[in-house]
Design a protein around this motif. Structure first.
Motif, PDB file in Angstrom:
ATOM      1  N   ASP A 151       0.801  -1.204   0.064  1.00  9.58           N
ATOM      2  CA  ASP A 151       0.026  -0.127   0.137  1.00  9.58           C
ATOM      3  C   ASP A 151       0.922   1.264  -0.066  1.00  9.58           C
ATOM      4  O   ASP A 151       1.825   1.498   0.919  1.00  9.58           O
ATOM      5  N   PRO A 152       0.735   2.109  -1.002  1.00  6.97           N
ATOM      6  CA  PRO A 152       1.725   3.416  -1.094  1.00  6.97           C
ATOM      7  C   PRO A 152       1.198   4.596  -0.066  1.00  6.97           C
ATOM      8  O   PRO A 152       1.632   5.272   0.029  1.00  6.97           O
ATOM      9  N   ASP A 153       0.276   4.374   0.568  1.00  9.43           N
ATOM     10  CA  ASP A 153      -0.502   5.371   1.628  1.00  9.43           C
ATOM     11  C   ASP A 153       0.179   5.245   2.783  1.00  9.43           C
ATOM     12  O   ASP A 153       0.073   6.173   3.645  1.00  9.43           O
ATOM     13  N   PHE A 154       1.161   4.123   3.190  1.00  7.03           N
ATOM     14  CA  PHE A 154       1.666   4.033   4.503  1.00  7.03           C
ATOM     15  C   PHE A 154       3.009   3.559   4.045  1.00  7.03           C
ATOM     16  O   PHE A 154       3.322   2.778   3.233  1.00  7.03           O
ATOM     17  N   ALA A 155       4.055   3.943   4.842  1.00  5.59           N
ATOM     18  CA  ALA A 155       5.457   3.527   4.867  1.00  5.59           C
ATOM     19  C   ALA A 155       5.385   2.295   5.493  1.00  5.59           C
ATOM     20  O   ALA A 155       6.313   1.263   4.911  1.00  5.59           O
ATOM     21  N   ASP A 156       4.512   1.693   6.585  1.00  7.21           N
ATOM     22  CA  ASP A 156       4.706   0.358   6.885  1.00  7.21           C
ATOM     23  C   ASP A 156       3.097  -0.083   7.252  1.00  7.21           C
ATOM     24  O   ASP A 156       2.657   0.017   8.203  1.00  7.21           O
ATOM     25  N   PRO A 157       2.654  -0.690   6.013  1.00 10.58           N
ATOM     26  CA  PRO A 157       1.192  -1.026   6.204  1.00 10.58           C
ATOM     27  C   PRO A 157       0.902  -1.994   7.370  1.00 10.58           C
ATOM     28  O   PRO A 157      -0.270  -1.892   7.792  1.00 10.58           O
ATOM     29  N   LYS A 158       1.761  -3.013   7.485  1.00 12.72           N
ATOM     30  CA  LYS A 158       1.357  -3.947   8.543  1.00 12.72           C
ATOM     31  C   LYS A 158       1.405  -3.286   9.967  1.00 12.72           C
ATOM     32  O   LYS A 158       0.535  -3.547  10.911  1.00 12.72           O
ATOM     33  N   GLY A 159       2.332  -2.434  10.209  1.00 16.45           N
ATOM     34  CA  GLY A 159       2.240  -1.943  11.205  1.00 16.45           C
ATOM     35  C   GLY A 159       1.111  -0.958  11.727  1.00 16.45           C
ATOM     36  O   GLY A 159       0.550  -0.659  12.597  1.00 16.45           O
ATOM     37  N   GLU A 160       0.578  -0.151  10.537  1.00 15.66           N
ATOM     38  CA  GLU A 160      -0.454   0.500  10.516  1.00 15.66           C
ATOM     39  C   GLU A 160      -1.727  -0.226  10.841  1.00 15.66           C
ATOM     40  O   GLU A 160      -2.498   0.028  11.733  1.00 15.66           O
ATOM     41  N   GLY A 161      -1.723  -1.358  10.135  1.00 20.20           N
ATOM     42  CA  GLY A 161      -2.944  -2.326  10.578  1.00 20.20           C
ATOM     43  C   GLY A 161      -2.708  -2.756  12.034  1.00 20.20           C
ATOM     44  O   GLY A 161      -3.804  -2.863  12.881  1.00 20.20           O
ATOM     45  N   GLY A 162      -1.560  -3.092  12.504  1.00 13.82           N
ATOM     46  CA  GLY A 162      -1.365  -3.512  13.896  1.00 13.82           C
ATOM     47  C   GLY A 162      -1.855  -2.306  14.975  1.00 13.82           C
ATOM     48  O   GLY A 162      -2.552  -2.666  15.885  1.00 13.82           O
ATOM     49  N   ALA A 163      -1.393  -1.038  14.605  1.00 11.63           N
ATOM     50  CA  ALA A 163      -1.603   0.084  15.177  1.00 11.63           C
ATOM     51  C   ALA A 163      -3.453   0.140  15.532  1.00 11.63           C
ATOM     52  O   ALA A 163      -3.815   0.691  16.387  1.00 11.63           O
ATOM     53  N   VAL A 164      -4.043   0.105  14.405  1.00 10.16           N
ATOM     54  CA  VAL A 164      -5.436   0.102  14.397  1.00 10.16           C
ATOM     55  C   VAL A 164      -5.959  -0.903  15.301  1.00 10.16           C
ATOM     56  O   VAL A 164      -6.783  -0.548  16.266  1.00 10.16           O
ATOM     57  N   ALA A 165      -5.738  -2.145  15.103  1.00  7.46           N
ATOM     58  CA  ALA A 165      -6.262  -3.194  15.859  1.00  7.46           C
ATOM     59  C   ALA A 165      -5.614  -3.057  17.433  1.00  7.46           C
ATOM     60  O   ALA A 165      -6.429  -3.274  18.310  1.00  7.46           O
ATOM     61  N   ALA A 166      -4.460  -2.608  17.519  1.00  4.78           N
ATOM     62  CA  ALA A 166      -3.958  -2.468  19.150  1.00  4.78           C
ATOM     63  C   ALA A 166      -4.829  -1.282  19.943  1.00  4.78           C
ATOM     64  O   ALA A 166      -4.851  -1.385  21.163  1.00  4.78           O
ATOM     65  N   ALA A 167      -5.313  -0.358  19.134  1.00  4.85           N
ATOM     66  CA  ALA A 167      -6.037   0.675  19.879  1.00  4.85           C
ATOM     67  C   ALA A 167      -7.471   0.304  20.167  1.00  4.85           C
ATOM     68  O   ALA A 167      -8.035   0.867  20.946  1.00  4.85           O
ATOM     69  N   MET A 168      -7.989  -0.854  19.639  1.00  8.69           N
ATOM     70  CA  MET A 168      -9.034  -1.376  20.143  1.00  8.69           C
ATOM     71  C   MET A 168      -9.038  -2.031  21.391  1.00  8.69           C
ATOM     72  O   MET A 168      -7.848  -2.465  21.722  1.00  8.69           O
ATOM     73  N   PRO A 169     -10.074  -2.440  22.197  1.00  6.73           N
ATOM     74  CA  PRO A 169      -9.934  -3.013  23.613  1.00  6.73           C
ATOM     75  C   PRO A 169      -9.326  -4.714  22.928  1.00  6.73           C
ATOM     76  O   PRO A 169      -9.390  -5.171  22.018  1.00  6.73           O
ATOM     77  N   ALA A 170      -8.531  -5.097  24.151  1.00  3.85           N
ATOM     78  CA  ALA A 170      -7.737  -6.398  24.003  1.00  3.85           C
ATOM     79  C   ALA A 170      -8.866  -7.431  23.577  1.00  3.85           C
ATOM     80  O   ALA A 170      -9.782  -7.661  23.979  1.00  3.85           O
ATOM     81  N   GLY A 171      -8.396  -8.126  22.308  1.00  3.20           N
ATOM     82  CA  GLY A 171      -9.108  -9.336  21.874  1.00  3.20           C
ATOM     83  C   GLY A 171     -10.366  -8.860  20.816  1.00  3.20           C
ATOM     84  O   GLY A 171     -10.776 -10.146  20.141  1.00  3.20           O
ATOM     85  N   ILE A 172     -10.343  -7.722  20.514  1.00  2.00           N
ATOM     86  CA  ILE A 172     -11.424  -7.515  19.691  1.00  2.00           C
ATOM     87  C   ILE A 172     -11.037  -7.322  18.252  1.00  2.00           C
ATOM     88  O   ILE A 172     -11.590  -7.925  17.261  1.00  2.00           O
ATOM     89  N   GLY A 173      -9.526  -6.862  18.015  1.00  8.84           N
ATOM     90  CA  GLY A 173      -9.069  -6.812  16.612  1.00  8.84           C
ATOM     91  C   GLY A 173      -8.296  -7.764  16.237  1.00  8.84           C
ATOM     92  O   GLY A 173      -7.439  -8.161  17.068  1.00  8.84           O
ATOM     93  N   SER A 174      -8.091  -8.244  14.974  1.00 11.60           N
ATOM     94  CA  SER A 174      -7.210  -8.903  14.533  1.00 11.60           C
ATOM     95  C   SER A 174      -6.511  -8.503  13.005  1.00 11.60           C
ATOM     96  O   SER A 174      -7.309  -7.790  12.548  1.00 11.60           O
ATOM     97  N   VAL A 175      -5.359  -8.675  12.760  1.00 12.05           N
ATOM     98  CA  VAL A 175      -4.824  -8.110  11.381  1.00 12.05           C
ATOM     99  C   VAL A 175      -4.368  -9.344  10.596  1.00 12.05           C
ATOM    100  O   VAL A 175      -3.574 -10.409  11.082  1.00 12.05           O
ATOM    101  N   ALA A 176      -4.546  -9.076   9.182  1.00 10.26           N
ATOM    102  CA  ALA A 176      -4.133 -10.137   8.363  1.00 10.26           C
ATOM    103  C   ALA A 176      -3.531  -9.235   7.163  1.00 10.26           C
ATOM    104  O   ALA A 176      -3.750  -7.958   6.692  1.00 10.26           O
ATOM    105  N   THR A 177      -2.449  -9.755   6.626  1.00 11.79           N
ATOM    106  CA  THR A 177      -1.684  -9.114   5.540  1.00 11.79           C
ATOM    107  C   THR A 177      -1.936  -9.849   4.157  1.00 11.79           C
ATOM    108  O   THR A 177      -1.983 -11.135   4.219  1.00 11.79           O
ATOM    109  N   ILE A 178      -2.028  -9.155   3.130  1.00 13.94           N
ATOM    110  CA  ILE A 178      -1.927  -9.877   1.741  1.00 13.94           C
ATOM    111  C   ILE A 178      -0.493  -9.416   1.053  1.00 13.94           C
ATOM    112  O   ILE A 178      -0.497  -8.222   0.609  1.00 13.94           O
ATOM    113  N   GLU A 179       0.487 -10.192   0.799  1.00 14.85           N
ATOM    114  CA  GLU A 179       1.574  -9.948   0.112  1.00 14.85           C
ATOM    115  C   GLU A 179       1.246  -9.519  -1.366  1.00 14.85           C
ATOM    116  O   GLU A 179       0.761 -10.087  -1.987  1.00 14.85           O
TER     117      GLU A 179
END
Length: 277
Positions: free
Chosen positions: A221-249
């Motif tokens: 994704d050209p919108d983010f320097a670290d797409p996986k890290g951005e996805g992880g940050a979105v999930a981490a800001a949710m309450p514990a156990g609510i969010g999960s992250v998957a990537t598509i190479e």
């Protein structure tokens, strides 16, 4: 067949495919509901009533909106879900990922779960190091900035070329139709309204999400320097156990169009767990 639903300030266009538990798909800025043309039949075949909606001001939805923010889009989606009979899973791309967050946080009784695809849900800070190191990020940010500064359709089309590292077979035809849509009188002005708000409203609601959430990120994704890290940050800001992250190479900002089989393989199990069918 296009259907229409009136909300405060205008009319939302949508299309229904299949039968079963409700899944509502909402696209990103400067696009139209056909962005989900490959994902819709896969989800419908899996046993879902799939509703692809045009953002306010986009596609076949009406123009003349006072604003097009994530909070606005969330309100439109919740109104549509009430109209169709919820609850629903919202699949939101980019700006609509943030809208899905707001919808789930504010009306959890109407939402079974949310899927955020390459979402702009958190307020972004420019990654200067990333600009120097990562060519796709440098190109993406410069073209996105230029699109807004110069209200330029040609720069937007160049951005899309970067945002699809590999192209679906119908890419040329799809982009020709999108260009024609954005050439319609008033459409670019509506598109430009999306840049007048930030993701701050969505980011503030991440701690309030109580419904299950899946964040899907394309690794290129050209919108983010670290797409996986951005996805992880979105999930981490949710309450514990609510969010999960998957990537598509190898996927860019539009994995649902570039890699629909991989997206369906992630979304369908999530739906089966949280929406039934």
């Amino acid at each position: 067949m296009t259907e229409f639903f009136d909300v405060d300030g205008g009319r939302i266009a949508y299309e229904v495919t299949g039968e079963g538990p409700l899944v509502v798909l909402s696209h990103g800025i400067g696009d139209r509901r056909e962005a989900y043309r490959f994902l819709v039949p896969r989800l419908a075949q899996a046993g879902y009533r799939v509703v692809a909606a045009d953002l306010r001001g986009h596609g076949e939805s009406s123009m003349g909106w006072a604003s097009i923010s994530r909070t606005d889009v969330a309100g439109d989606l919740l109104a549509l879900i009430r109209h169709l009979g919820g609850p629903a899973v919202i699949v939101g791309h980019s700006i609509s990922g943030g809208a899905a967050t707001i919808a789930a946080a504010t009306e959890p009784g109407l939402i079974s779960g949310i899927v955020e695809i390459n979402p702009f849900t958190r307020t972004q800070r420019l990654d200067v190091g990333g600009l120097l190191r990562i060519r796709r990020y440098r190109r993406g940010i410069s073209l996105l900035t230029g699109t807004q500064l110069f209200r330029s359709l040609s720069l937007w089309m160049r951005y899309l070329d970067v945002a699809y590292p590999t192209k679906p077979a119908d890419y040329a035809d799809y982009m020709a139709a999108l260009r024609a849509k954005l050439h319609e009188p008033g459409r670019m002005a509506e598109f430009m309204k999306t840049g007048k708000s930030t993701p701050a409203d969505a980011g503030a609601q991440l701690p309030n999400v109580t419904r299950p959430a899946l964040v899907i990120m394309g690794t290129l994704d050209p919108d983010f320097a670290d797409p996986k890290g951005e996805g992880g940050a979105v999930a981490a800001a949710m309450p514990a156990g609510i969010g999960s992250v998957a990537t598509i190479e190898g996927a860019g900002h539009y994995p649902h169009a570039q890699s629909p089989d991989e997206v369906a393989a992630l979304v369908i199990p999530f739906l089966k767990e949280h929406a039934g069918a």
